[in-house]
Every structure is written in structure tokens, then in C-alpha cells.
Scaffold this motif. Structure first.
Motif, PDB file in Angstrom:
ATOM      1  N   GLY A 115      42.730 -48.506  82.675  1.00 28.92           N
ATOM      2  CA  GLY A 115      44.177 -48.330  82.581  1.00 28.92           C
ATOM      3  C   GLY A 115      44.574 -46.878  82.642  1.00 28.92           C
ATOM      4  N   TRP A 116      43.810 -46.005  81.966  1.00 27.83           N
ATOM      5  CA  TRP A 116      44.112 -44.567  82.006  1.00 27.83           C
ATOM      6  C   TRP A 116      44.006 -44.033  83.435  1.00 27.83           C
ATOM      7  N   SER A 117      42.993 -44.506  84.145  1.00 29.01           N
ATOM      8  CA  SER A 117      42.823 -44.079  85.537  1.00 29.01           C
ATOM      9  C   SER A 117      43.975 -44.584  86.406  1.00 29.01           C
ATOM     10  N   GLU A 118      44.339 -45.842  86.230  1.00 29.37           N
ATOM     11  CA  GLU A 118      45.425 -46.436  87.009  1.00 29.37           C
ATOM     12  C   GLU A 118      46.748 -45.724  86.745  1.00 29.37           C
ATOM     13  N   ALA A 119      46.932 -45.240  85.527  1.00 26.41           N
ATOM     14  CA  ALA A 119      48.184 -44.576  85.160  1.00 26.41           C
ATOM     15  C   ALA A 119      48.388 -43.270  85.913  1.00 26.41           C
ATOM     16  N   GLN A 120      47.328 -42.719  86.491  1.00 25.42           N
ATOM     17  CA  GLN A 120      47.471 -41.471  87.249  1.00 25.42           C
ATOM     18  C   GLN A 120      48.172 -41.689  88.588  1.00 25.42           C
ATOM     19  N   ARG A 121      48.209 -42.942  89.039  1.00 26.82           N
ATOM     20  CA  ARG A 121      48.891 -43.214  90.314  1.00 26.82           C
ATOM     21  C   ARG A 121      50.118 -44.104  90.133  1.00 26.82           C
ATOM     22  N   ASN A 122      50.180 -44.790  88.990  1.00 27.06           N
ATOM     23  CA  ASN A 122      51.253 -45.744  88.736  1.00 27.06           C
ATOM     24  C   ASN A 122      52.206 -45.147  87.697  1.00 27.06           C
ATOM     25  N   GLU A 123      53.333 -44.637  88.151  1.00 29.13           N
ATOM     26  CA  GLU A 123      54.248 -43.927  87.259  1.00 29.13           C
ATOM     27  C   GLU A 123      54.835 -44.835  86.177  1.00 29.13           C
ATOM     28  N   ARG A 124      55.084 -46.079  86.521  1.00 24.21           N
ATOM     29  CA  ARG A 124      55.635 -47.001  85.522  1.00 24.21           C
ATOM     30  C   ARG A 124      54.634 -47.242  84.391  1.00 24.21           C
ATOM     31  N   LEU A 125      53.389 -47.424  84.775  1.00 20.99           N
ATOM     32  CA  LEU A 125      52.334 -47.617  83.780  1.00 20.99           C
ATOM     33  C   LEU A 125      52.135 -46.349  82.954  1.00 20.99           C
ATOM     34  N   ARG A 126      52.167 -45.223  83.623  1.00 25.08           N
ATOM     35  CA  ARG A 126      51.998 -43.945  82.922  1.00 25.08           C
ATOM     36  C   ARG A 126      53.117 -43.733  81.908  1.00 25.08           C
ATOM     37  N   ALA A 127      54.346 -44.054  82.281  1.00 26.39           N
ATOM     38  CA  ALA A 127      55.478 -43.896  81.366  1.00 26.39           C
ATOM     39  C   ALA A 127      55.332 -44.809  80.158  1.00 26.39           C
ATOM     40  N   THR A 128      54.836 -46.027  80.393  1.00 24.79           N
ATOM     41  CA  THR A 128      54.613 -46.961  79.288  1.00 24.79           C
ATOM     42  C   THR A 128      53.586 -46.411  78.312  1.00 24.79           C
ATOM     43  N   MET A 129      52.483 -45.902  78.845  1.00 19.94           N
ATOM     44  CA  MET A 129      51.433 -45.337  77.991  1.00 19.94           C
ATOM     45  C   MET A 129      51.928 -44.091  77.263  1.00 19.94           C
ATOM     46  N   GLN A 130      52.642 -43.237  77.974  1.00 20.12           N
ATOM     47  CA  GLN A 130      53.167 -42.023  77.351  1.00 20.12           C
ATOM     48  C   GLN A 130      54.071 -42.363  76.171  1.00 20.12           C
ATOM     49  N   GLY A 131      54.929 -43.348  76.368  1.00 17.89           N
ATOM     50  CA  GLY A 131      55.835 -43.746  75.294  1.00 17.89           C
ATOM     51  C   GLY A 131      55.081 -44.206  74.064  1.00 17.89           C
ATOM     52  N   PHE A 132      54.031 -45.004  74.275  1.00 13.45           N
ATOM     53  CA  PHE A 132      53.244 -45.492  73.139  1.00 13.45           C
ATOM     54  C   PHE A 132      52.518 -44.343  72.453  1.00 13.45           C
ATOM     55  N   TYR A 133      51.809 -43.524  73.231  1.00 12.43           N
ATOM     56  CA  TYR A 133      50.985 -42.473  72.626  1.00 12.43           C
ATOM     57  C   TYR A 133      51.834 -41.388  71.957  1.00 12.43           C
ATOM     58  N   LEU A 134      52.978 -41.069  72.531  1.00 18.07           N
ATOM     59  CA  LEU A 134      53.848 -40.067  71.904  1.00 18.07           C
ATOM     60  C   LEU A 134      54.411 -40.573  70.583  1.00 18.07           C
ATOM     61  N   ALA A 135      54.828 -41.842  70.570  1.00 18.50           N
ATOM     62  CA  ALA A 135      55.351 -42.422  69.328  1.00 18.50           C
ATOM     63  C   ALA A 135      54.254 -42.506  68.276  1.00 18.50           C
ATOM     64  N   PHE A 136      53.056 -42.867  68.692  1.00 22.50           N
ATOM     65  CA  PHE A 136      51.923 -42.957  67.777  1.00 22.50           C
ATOM     66  C   PHE A 136      51.594 -41.576  67.209  1.00 22.50           C
ATOM     67  N   ARG A 137      51.598 -40.569  68.067  1.00 26.02           N
ATOM     68  CA  ARG A 137      51.305 -39.206  67.607  1.00 26.02           C
ATOM     69  C   ARG A 137      52.376 -38.707  66.646  1.00 26.02           C
ATOM     70  N   ASP A 138      53.624 -39.051  66.919  1.00 20.80           N
ATOM     71  CA  ASP A 138      54.711 -38.658  66.010  1.00 20.80           C
ATOM     72  C   ASP A 138      54.514 -39.286  64.635  1.00 20.80           C
ATOM     73  N   GLN A 139      54.072 -40.535  64.616  1.00 20.61           N
ATOM     74  CA  GLN A 139      53.828 -41.198  63.332  1.00 20.61           C
ATOM     75  C   GLN A 139      52.674 -40.533  62.584  1.00 20.61           C
ATOM     76  N   ILE A 140      51.637 -40.149  63.319  1.00 21.12           N
ATOM     77  CA  ILE A 140      50.519 -39.443  62.689  1.00 21.12           C
ATOM     78  C   ILE A 140      51.003 -38.121  62.101  1.00 21.12           C
ATOM     79  N   GLU A 141      51.871 -37.429  62.837  1.00 19.95           N
ATOM     80  CA  GLU A 141      52.388 -36.146  62.348  1.00 19.95           C
ATOM     81  C   GLU A 141      53.128 -36.320  61.019  1.00 19.95           C
ATOM     82  N   ILE A 142      53.899 -37.390  60.906  1.00 25.12           N
ATOM     83  CA  ILE A 142      54.617 -37.647  59.648  1.00 25.12           C
ATOM     84  C   ILE A 142      53.624 -37.858  58.507  1.00 25.12           C
TER      85      ILE A 142
END
Length: 201
Positions: A115-142
Motif C-alpha cells: 500500500g505504501w508503494s502504491e500510494a506513491q503513484r495513487n494520489e487518492r490513496l496517498r491522501a487517505t494515508m496522509q490523513g490517517f498518519y497525520l491525525a495519529f501523529r497529532d494524537q501521539i503528540e498530545i
């Protein structure tokens, strides 16, 4: 024609996704065809296409479903009081991932790499992953901010830096487990504890 209940519809979606994950692990994302998934699912082509009209839609659904399921299981880690220290958070997070990703017939950690590899060519998939990982990282920061307040993390450490480091370790655990298969959550936590101790010496 009788209507399909929501429960039956959810079960069929899960059946198709299970078939897709098995095929993806065996053949890879690009080599796997919709025909492969249809055969593995045991459903008709019409049934599969009625839920997922294309392989790209199915890949996106597979990633979204797995990330959503993992987010639900991870949520209790953010609610622990007193807040978890970094090493303990990392241990529990990687243990949760290990339990969630080990399935009968496939391992979602291996499929995550695809999936990580596919996200390098699939912008929709990449945006989905970015949204999840950024939100997860924000929660870790809290949690790390709370850990500083609870004196479970050195006040000189930036909570943002700690969150980025922990996310890197978590994603590294997924990659190492998928490729090497010899990584244990307790070992990762022990390593972080040792690094922290060496920095104070």
C-alpha cells in the motif's frame, strides 16, 4: 428481489476484502486482477463489482478499512491515565498492530508495504494515508505533552519531535516485521528506553 440487510452487506464487503488481501499478498497489487479476487471470494462477478466497481476502488477500501480498524483499537492508548511514557506507548502500539495484522491466510503488515508503494503513484490513496498518519501523529503528540506534564518525559524533549520519532519507530516495526519477521514489541520498547538512558549519561 428481496433487499439485502445491512449486516449481510457488511459481511459481503468483508468477504471480498479478505479475498483481496489474500490475493494481494500472494501476487502483489499490480499482478492481482479483479478476476483473481472474484474467484477467491466465491461470489459472482456482478456481486463483487456491485460493491467495488474497480480494483482501485477495492484497494482504497482495503486500506481505509484496515486503517479505520487499527485506529479503533489504538484509541484506548490515548485515553490511559496517567499518560503512557514513550517506550510504553510504543510497546503497546506495536503489540496492537501485531495482533490486528496477523490474519488467517495473510498478514496486513506485508500488505501495508504494498500500500505504501502504491500510494506513491495513487494520489487518492496517498491522501487517505496522509490523513490517517497525520491525525495519529497529532494524537501521539498530545500524549507526549501530557507525559511531560506528568514527568514521564523529559521537559527538554519536544512533544512534536517525540511524536515523529515514535511514529517512525511504529512504521519501522511494520516494515521490519514484514521483511525480517524477527521484531518483537518489547525489544523495540527496550531499545527506546536504552537510547533515552544513554542520552542522559
Amino acid at each position: 428481489m428481496p433487499k439485502i440487510s445491512d449486516e449481510k452487506r457488511a459481511a459481503r464487503r468483508a468477504q471480498i476484502l479478505d479475498a483481496a488481501w489474500i490475493c494481494f499478498q500472494k501476487e502483489g497489487l499490480h499482478a492481482t486482477t479483479m478476476d483473481d479476487i472474484i474467484r477467491a471470494s466465491g461470489l459472482s462477478a456482478g456481486a463483487v463489482y456491485s460493491y467495488y466497481p474497480s480494483k482501485d476502488e477495492l484497494i482504497l477500501a482495503a486500506v481505509t478499512t484496515s486503517l479505520s480498524g487499527l485506529r479503533t483499537l489504538m484509541q484506548p492508548l490515548f485515553d490511559v491515565r496517567p499518560p503512557l511514557a514513550p517506550a510504553e506507548f510504543l510497546r503497546r502500539a506495536t503489540e496492537t498492530i501485531a495482533r490486528f495484522t496477523a490474519r488467517e491466510g495473510y498478514d496486513l503488515k506485508r500488505i501495508a508495504l504494498l500500500g505504501w508503494s502504491e500510494a506513491q503513484r495513487n494520489e487518492r490513496l496517498r491522501a487517505t494515508m496522509q490523513g490517517f498518519y497525520l491525525a495519529f501523529r497529532d494524537q501521539i503528540e498530545i500524549v507526549m505533552e501530557q507525559a511531560v506534564e506528568a514527568k514521564r518525559l523529559d521537559a527538554t524533549v519536544s512533544a512534536k519531535d517525540a511524536a515523529k520519532t515514535l511514529l517512525s519507530a511504529i512504521l519501522g516495526f511494520v516494515a521490519q516485521s514484514a521483511i525480517l519477521g524477527d521484531v518483537d514489541p518489547a525489544e523495540i520498547a527496550a531499545g527506546v528506553t536504552a537510547f533515552a538512558a544513554s542520552g542522559r549519561s
